[in-house]
Design a protein around this motif. Structure first.
Motif, PDB file in Angstrom:
ATOM      1  N   ALA A 220      -1.195  -3.640  -2.393  1.00 29.77           N
ATOM      2  CA  ALA A 220      -1.473  -3.020  -1.089  1.00 29.77           C
ATOM      3  C   ALA A 220      -2.966  -3.013  -0.773  1.00 29.77           C
ATOM      4  O   ALA A 220      -3.354  -3.119   0.385  1.00 29.77           O
ATOM      5  N   LEU A 221      -3.801  -2.912  -1.794  1.00 31.57           N
ATOM      6  CA  LEU A 221      -5.249  -2.923  -1.564  1.00 31.57           C
ATOM      7  C   LEU A 221      -5.698  -4.287  -1.051  1.00 31.57           C
ATOM      8  O   LEU A 221      -6.501  -4.388  -0.119  1.00 31.57           O
ATOM      9  N   TYR A 222      -5.168  -5.344  -1.644  1.00 32.70           N
ATOM     10  CA  TYR A 222      -5.507  -6.684  -1.155  1.00 32.70           C
ATOM     11  C   TYR A 222      -5.019  -6.850   0.283  1.00 32.70           C
ATOM     12  O   TYR A 222      -5.746  -7.345   1.145  1.00 32.70           O
ATOM     13  N   ALA A 223      -3.791  -6.411   0.569  1.00 33.35           N
ATOM     14  CA  ALA A 223      -3.256  -6.513   1.931  1.00 33.35           C
ATOM     15  C   ALA A 223      -4.129  -5.729   2.912  1.00 33.35           C
ATOM     16  O   ALA A 223      -4.412  -6.194   4.021  1.00 33.35           O
ATOM     17  N   GLN A 224      -4.578  -4.552   2.489  1.00 28.26           N
ATOM     18  CA  GLN A 224      -5.458  -3.742   3.334  1.00 28.26           C
ATOM     19  C   GLN A 224      -6.758  -4.485   3.616  1.00 28.26           C
ATOM     20  O   GLN A 224      -7.232  -4.517   4.750  1.00 28.26           O
ATOM     21  N   GLN A 225      -7.354  -5.088   2.601  1.00 27.74           N
ATOM     22  CA  GLN A 225      -8.610  -5.819   2.781  1.00 27.74           C
ATOM     23  C   GLN A 225      -8.442  -6.975   3.761  1.00 27.74           C
ATOM     24  O   GLN A 225      -9.313  -7.231   4.600  1.00 27.74           O
ATOM     25  N   VAL A 226      -7.315  -7.665   3.678  1.00 25.73           N
ATOM     26  CA  VAL A 226      -7.035  -8.772   4.606  1.00 25.73           C
ATOM     27  C   VAL A 226      -6.904  -8.235   6.028  1.00 25.73           C
ATOM     28  O   VAL A 226      -7.494  -8.790   6.970  1.00 25.73           O
ATOM     29  N   CYS A 227      -6.171  -7.154   6.202  1.00 24.59           N
ATOM     30  CA  CYS A 227      -5.974  -6.569   7.540  1.00 24.59           C
ATOM     31  C   CYS A 227      -7.289  -6.087   8.147  1.00 24.59           C
ATOM     32  O   CYS A 227      -7.569  -6.326   9.327  1.00 24.59           O
ATOM     33  N   GLU A 228      -8.086  -5.397   7.348  1.00 22.31           N
ATOM     34  CA  GLU A 228      -9.373  -4.885   7.846  1.00 22.31           C
ATOM     35  C   GLU A 228     -10.304  -6.032   8.235  1.00 22.31           C
ATOM     36  O   GLU A 228     -10.967  -5.976   9.276  1.00 22.31           O
ATOM     37  N   ALA A 229     -10.349  -7.078   7.428  1.00 20.37           N
ATOM     38  CA  ALA A 229     -11.206  -8.232   7.745  1.00 20.37           C
ATOM     39  C   ALA A 229     -10.731  -8.899   9.030  1.00 20.37           C
ATOM     40  O   ALA A 229     -11.542  -9.252   9.899  1.00 20.37           O
ATOM     41  N   HIS A 230      -9.438  -9.080   9.164  1.00 14.85           N
ATOM     42  CA  HIS A 230      -8.887  -9.713  10.364  1.00 14.85           C
ATOM     43  C   HIS A 230      -9.204  -8.894  11.612  1.00 14.85           C
ATOM     44  O   HIS A 230      -9.623  -9.444  12.630  1.00 14.85           O
ATOM     45  N   ALA A 231      -9.061  -7.593  11.508  1.00 13.54           N
ATOM     46  CA  ALA A 231      -9.332  -6.718  12.654  1.00 13.54           C
ATOM     47  C   ALA A 231     -10.800  -6.740  13.041  1.00 13.54           C
ATOM     48  O   ALA A 231     -11.149  -6.546  14.209  1.00 13.54           O
ATOM     49  N   ALA A 232     -11.674  -6.999  12.075  1.00 11.61           N
ATOM     50  CA  ALA A 232     -13.119  -7.041  12.331  1.00 11.61           C
ATOM     51  C   ALA A 232     -13.603  -8.458  12.644  1.00 11.61           C
ATOM     52  O   ALA A 232     -14.807  -8.693  12.751  1.00 11.61           O
ATOM     53  N   ASN A 233     -12.673  -9.417  12.785  1.00 10.61           N
ATOM     54  CA  ASN A 233     -13.029 -10.825  13.032  1.00 10.61           C
ATOM     55  C   ASN A 233     -13.931 -11.395  11.945  1.00 10.61           C
ATOM     56  O   ASN A 233     -14.836 -12.177  12.219  1.00 10.61           O
ATOM     57  N   LYS A 234     -13.684 -10.996  10.712  1.00 13.35           N
ATOM     58  CA  LYS A 234     -14.427 -11.511   9.570  1.00 13.35           C
ATOM     59  C   LYS A 234     -13.536 -12.478   8.798  1.00 13.35           C
ATOM     60  O   LYS A 234     -12.316 -12.440   8.934  1.00 13.35           O
TER      61      LYS A 234
END
Length: 140
Positions: free
Chosen positions: A105-119
């Motif tokens: 879930a931590l990896y999934a969270q990191q992917v989601c946060e990066a995507h939302a920030a256009n990173k």
């Protein structure tokens, strides 16, 4: 009418407190724009993050990474969702996160946060295998 099978999939749970409100809003908005669920949107996003775009069921690289309007005013974020990833995507995430003692879930969270920030999406942590010489010494 029954829907066609999406194939073998496994769920990765993301708790509501694990995502920022901004990320949840962006994911909700983008999923709505694409006419899919947030869970499927994130499952496809994870497929791209682990280098398996062929396992994305509904989205393409163009739709996932289009520079759409990120104004989330008026969006009520969907906070409870659990992406059901293609089994091969899940296995890649499981192997890498287990080897690094990191929750999936931590990896999934990191992917989601990066995507939302256009990173750029974070890569999977490398799977570090024990050195063969150390294995021989430790088994003696």
């Amino acid at each position: 009418m029954a829907r066609p099978s999406k194939g073998l999939r496994k769920q990765i749970g993301i708790a509501p407190h694990q995502l920022s409100r901004h990320a949840a809003c962006v994911l909700t908005k983008r999923a709505m724009e694409q006419g899919t669920s947030v869970g499927q949107y994130v499952a496809d996003l994870l497929a791209f993050a682990v280098g398996r775009p062929d396992c994305a069921l509904e989205m393409t690289q163009q739709t996932l990474f289009s520079p759409g309007d990120l104004d989330t005013a008026g969006i009520t974020p969907q906070l409870n969702f659990a992406p059901r990833c293609h089994i091969e995507v899940y296995d890649l995430i499981q192997e890498a996160t287990s080897a690094n003692q990191m929750p999936k879930a931590l990896y999934a969270q990191q992917v989601c946060e990066a995507h939302a920030a256009n990173k750029p999406l974070p890569k999977l942590p490398p799977v570090v295998l024990p050195d063969e010489d150390n294995l021989l010494l430790s088994s003696a």
